[in-house]
Motif scaffolding. Structure first.
Motif, PDB file in Angstrom:
ATOM      1  N   GLY A 204       0.006 -29.239  10.323  1.00 30.61           N
ATOM      2  CA  GLY A 204      -0.028 -28.171  10.612  1.00 30.61           C
ATOM      3  C   GLY A 204      -1.157 -26.943  10.139  1.00 30.61           C
ATOM      4  O   GLY A 204      -1.894 -26.506  10.858  1.00 30.61           O
ATOM      5  N   ARG A 205      -1.055 -26.965   8.796  1.00 31.55           N
ATOM      6  CA  ARG A 205      -1.745 -25.821   8.088  1.00 31.55           C
ATOM      7  C   ARG A 205      -3.079 -26.270   8.079  1.00 31.55           C
ATOM      8  O   ARG A 205      -3.983 -25.352   8.126  1.00 31.55           O
ATOM      9  N   LEU A 206      -3.494 -27.500   7.857  1.00 27.12           N
ATOM     10  CA  LEU A 206      -4.935 -27.792   7.771  1.00 27.12           C
ATOM     11  C   LEU A 206      -5.595 -27.875   9.282  1.00 27.12           C
ATOM     12  O   LEU A 206      -6.573 -27.471   9.513  1.00 27.12           O
TER      13      LEU A 206
ATOM     14  N   ILE B 149       9.389 -26.411   4.986  1.00 23.83           N
ATOM     15  CA  ILE B 149       8.537 -27.238   4.279  1.00 23.83           C
ATOM     16  C   ILE B 149       8.989 -26.692   2.642  1.00 23.83           C
ATOM     17  O   ILE B 149       9.177 -25.769   2.820  1.00 23.83           O
ATOM     18  N   CYS B 150       8.770 -27.722   1.820  1.00 21.62           N
ATOM     19  CA  CYS B 150       8.643 -27.423   0.496  1.00 21.62           C
ATOM     20  C   CYS B 150       9.965 -26.855  -0.272  1.00 21.62           C
ATOM     21  O   CYS B 150       9.918 -26.281  -1.289  1.00 21.62           O
ATOM     22  N   ILE B 151      11.131 -27.127   0.133  1.00 16.85           N
ATOM     23  CA  ILE B 151      12.401 -26.440  -0.356  1.00 16.85           C
ATOM     24  C   ILE B 151      12.689 -27.127  -1.451  1.00 16.85           C
ATOM     25  O   ILE B 151      13.488 -26.556  -2.466  1.00 16.85           O
ATOM     26  N   ASN B 152      12.195 -28.261  -1.915  1.00 15.05           N
ATOM     27  CA  ASN B 152      12.653 -28.850  -3.127  1.00 15.05           C
ATOM     28  C   ASN B 152      11.303 -28.810  -4.087  1.00 15.05           C
ATOM     29  O   ASN B 152      11.540 -29.575  -5.217  1.00 15.05           O
ATOM     30  N   ASP B 153      10.480 -28.055  -3.821  1.00 15.95           N
ATOM     31  CA  ASP B 153       9.220 -28.119  -4.520  1.00 15.95           C
ATOM     32  C   ASP B 153       9.084 -27.136  -5.524  1.00 15.95           C
ATOM     33  O   ASP B 153       9.389 -25.959  -5.069  1.00 15.95           O
ATOM     34  N   SER B 154       8.539 -27.158  -6.557  1.00 15.46           N
ATOM     35  CA  SER B 154       8.320 -26.066  -7.671  1.00 15.46           C
ATOM     36  C   SER B 154       7.002 -25.393  -7.164  1.00 15.46           C
ATOM     37  O   SER B 154       6.133 -25.757  -6.429  1.00 15.46           O
TER      38      SER B 154
ATOM     39  N   ASP C  16       4.389 -24.682  -9.009  1.00 15.46           N
ATOM     40  CA  ASP C  16       3.233 -25.480  -9.261  1.00 15.46           C
ATOM     41  C   ASP C  16       2.840 -26.685  -8.400  1.00 15.46           C
ATOM     42  O   ASP C  16       1.670 -27.040  -8.366  1.00 15.46           O
ATOM     43  N   LYS C  17       3.892 -27.356  -8.030  1.00 17.73           N
ATOM     44  CA  LYS C  17       3.669 -28.473  -7.331  1.00 17.73           C
ATOM     45  C   LYS C  17       2.929 -27.754  -5.756  1.00 17.73           C
ATOM     46  O   LYS C  17       2.068 -28.343  -5.367  1.00 17.73           O
ATOM     47  N   CYS C  18       3.515 -26.881  -5.270  1.00 19.03           N
ATOM     48  CA  CYS C  18       2.988 -26.177  -4.035  1.00 19.03           C
ATOM     49  C   CYS C  18       1.509 -25.807  -4.541  1.00 19.03           C
ATOM     50  O   CYS C  18       0.611 -26.084  -3.237  1.00 19.03           O
ATOM     51  N   ARG C  19       1.227 -25.192  -5.491  1.00 22.66           N
ATOM     52  CA  ARG C  19       0.143 -24.811  -5.719  1.00 22.66           C
ATOM     53  C   ARG C  19      -1.107 -26.029  -5.663  1.00 22.66           C
ATOM     54  O   ARG C  19      -2.099 -25.921  -5.146  1.00 22.66           O
ATOM     55  N   SER C  20      -0.671 -27.031  -6.434  1.00 24.26           N
ATOM     56  CA  SER C  20      -1.653 -28.244  -6.442  1.00 24.26           C
ATOM     57  C   SER C  20      -1.818 -29.016  -5.397  1.00 24.26           C
ATOM     58  O   SER C  20      -2.827 -29.190  -4.633  1.00 24.26           O
ATOM     59  N   CYS C  21      -0.580 -28.746  -4.701  1.00 22.95           N
ATOM     60  CA  CYS C  21      -0.730 -29.484  -3.116  1.00 22.95           C
ATOM     61  C   CYS C  21      -1.607 -28.886  -2.337  1.00 22.95           C
ATOM     62  O   CYS C  21      -2.463 -29.530  -1.509  1.00 22.95           O
ATOM     63  N   ILE C  22      -1.493 -27.524  -2.341  1.00 27.04           N
ATOM     64  CA  ILE C  22      -2.418 -26.897  -1.037  1.00 27.04           C
ATOM     65  C   ILE C  22      -3.920 -26.687  -1.774  1.00 27.04           C
ATOM     66  O   ILE C  22      -4.559 -26.911  -0.733  1.00 27.04           O
TER      67      ILE C  22
HETATM   68 FE1  FES Z   1       4.478 -26.998  -1.129  1.00 27.39          FE
HETATM   69 FE2  FES Z   1       2.576 -28.735  -0.455  1.00 27.39          FE
HETATM   70  S1  FES Z   1       4.290 -29.320  -1.507  1.00 27.39           S
HETATM   71  S2  FES Z   1       2.502 -26.518  -0.476  1.00 27.39           S
END
Ligand code: FES
Ligand code: 5AD
Length: 331
Positions: A266-268, A298-303, A305-311
């Motif tokens: 969705g975001r892309l 989304i991302c409820i179990n992600d840190s 820094d995980k979200c930062r590098s993922c995005i």
């Molecule tokens: Fe949080 Fe992708 S895991 S933005």
């Protein structure tokens, strides 16, 4: 020249899917020509899920007893903010339910501390008085997000018991007067919402001359009175967003988390249909699941820094870059 659609043209685009590809392509072109290929990241801190309101669609509504509530301390908020700054965020967004525990005085202290990190600061904490907005601005807040949710007055009344449409509009104009960059937006797919009212929403954004518009599909939450509702459609929400980009060519438009919840890409897809902002969560993992506005967030179990590098990976994969600037609408 700006392409201004008439209300009837907007309704026609929303009703029919035959011009979708054209619409998304034009919105992408308007985005590129007006705000470029940079994507602005905003680090979102969800600092309290306590809310005095009763919005029919929202999981944070005060009547929902199935939600474990939390409030972050000033120290916890500042630690999330500092971490976000280390990860490279140039904007911090403080969001919460309408929680009176955080007095304007407390909020001002937090704002002043965060501003020392040399970031832009956005508030998303609901309706306040002119004087309160003024004090928060004085303390250093730069931007304010307050979605109108729907401009259909009857629907607004049904969705927001004890709230007042005129007051919400007044809040938005007060924020403008005070010099905030103002973000608003709407939900797409609320029960009984019409194409006509979605077109009015877009015209309202234009009238307000908003600096930022966030649009998301309504996602039914089982702990609300709308648990059995149908919910919004990803593509319709995307169309509302794309038309908004064409009507307000140089504003900031986020690819919203709710869009990603309904569509794994969705975001892309949104970033390629008019959006130029993403608001990754930088709240510590212990609280994320509890900020349950709607299910399957989304991302409820992600840190953070995980979200930062993922995005970052996702943004680069479509040939776009991450902005190193504050990302103001007006430079
Ligand atoms: Fe949080 Fe992708 S895991 S933005
Ligand atoms: N589905 C999608 N978005 C929602 N919001 C509140 N409840 C829901 C829901 N069930 C949105 C509102 C609010 C923002 C913070 O979250 O538009 O402004």
């Amino acid at each position: 020249m700006d392409k201004i659609f008439t209300k009837n043209e907007i309704i026609d685009l929303l009703e029919n899917d035959s011009k979708n590809d054209w619409l998304f392509k034009i919105a992408d072109k308007v985005r590129r020509e007006n705000v470029g290929d940079e994507v602005h990241l905003r680090g979102l801190i969800e600092f309290s899920n306590i809310c005095k309101c009763s919005c029919k669609y929202c999981g944070l509504r005060s009547e929902n007893k199935n939600l474990e509530r939390y409030r972050m301390s000033k120290e916890e908020i500042l630690s999330c903010a500092e971490n976000a700054v280390k990860l490279g965020y140039k904007t911090i967004v403080l969001q919460s339910g309408e929680d009176v525990f955080y007095s304007v005085e407390k909020l001002c202290e937090i704002i002043r501390e965060i501003k020392k990190f040399d970031v832009a600061l956005t508030l998303s904490i609901g309706e306040k008085t002119y004087e309160e907005y003024s004090a928060l601005k004085e303390a250093g807040a730069d931007r304010y997000l307050l979605r109108i949710e729907t401009t259909d007055k009857n629907l607004y009344k049904k969705m927001h018991p004890n709230m007042n449409f005129e007051n919400r509009v007044a809040c938005l104009y007060n924020l403008k007067t005070l010099g905030y960059e103002v973000g608003t937006g709407c939900l797409v797919g609320l029960p009984e919402q019409t194409f006509d009212s979605l077109a009015e929403d877009i015209l309202f954004f234009k009238d307000l001359n908003a600096d930022m518009i966030g649009i998301g599909p309504f996602i039914p939450n089982q702990n609300t009175p709308l648990s059995e509702a149908k919910g919004g459609d990803f593509w319709l929400a995307l169309k509302v967003m794309a038309i908004t980009r064409i009507m307000l060519p140089d504003i900031n438009i986020p690819a919203t988390t709710a869009m990603e919840t309904l569509n794994p890409n969705g975001r892309l897809i949104a970033l390629q249909s008019g959006a130029n902002v993403v608001m990754p969560n930088v709240t510590s993992v212990q609280y994320r699941a509890k900020y349950e506005i709607y299910p399957n967030k989304i991302c409820i179990n992600d840190s953070p820094d995980k979200c930062r590098s993922c995005i970052e990976g996702k943004i680069k994969s479509i040939g776009r870059t991450i902005s190193k600037n504050y990302g103001f609408h007006k430079i």
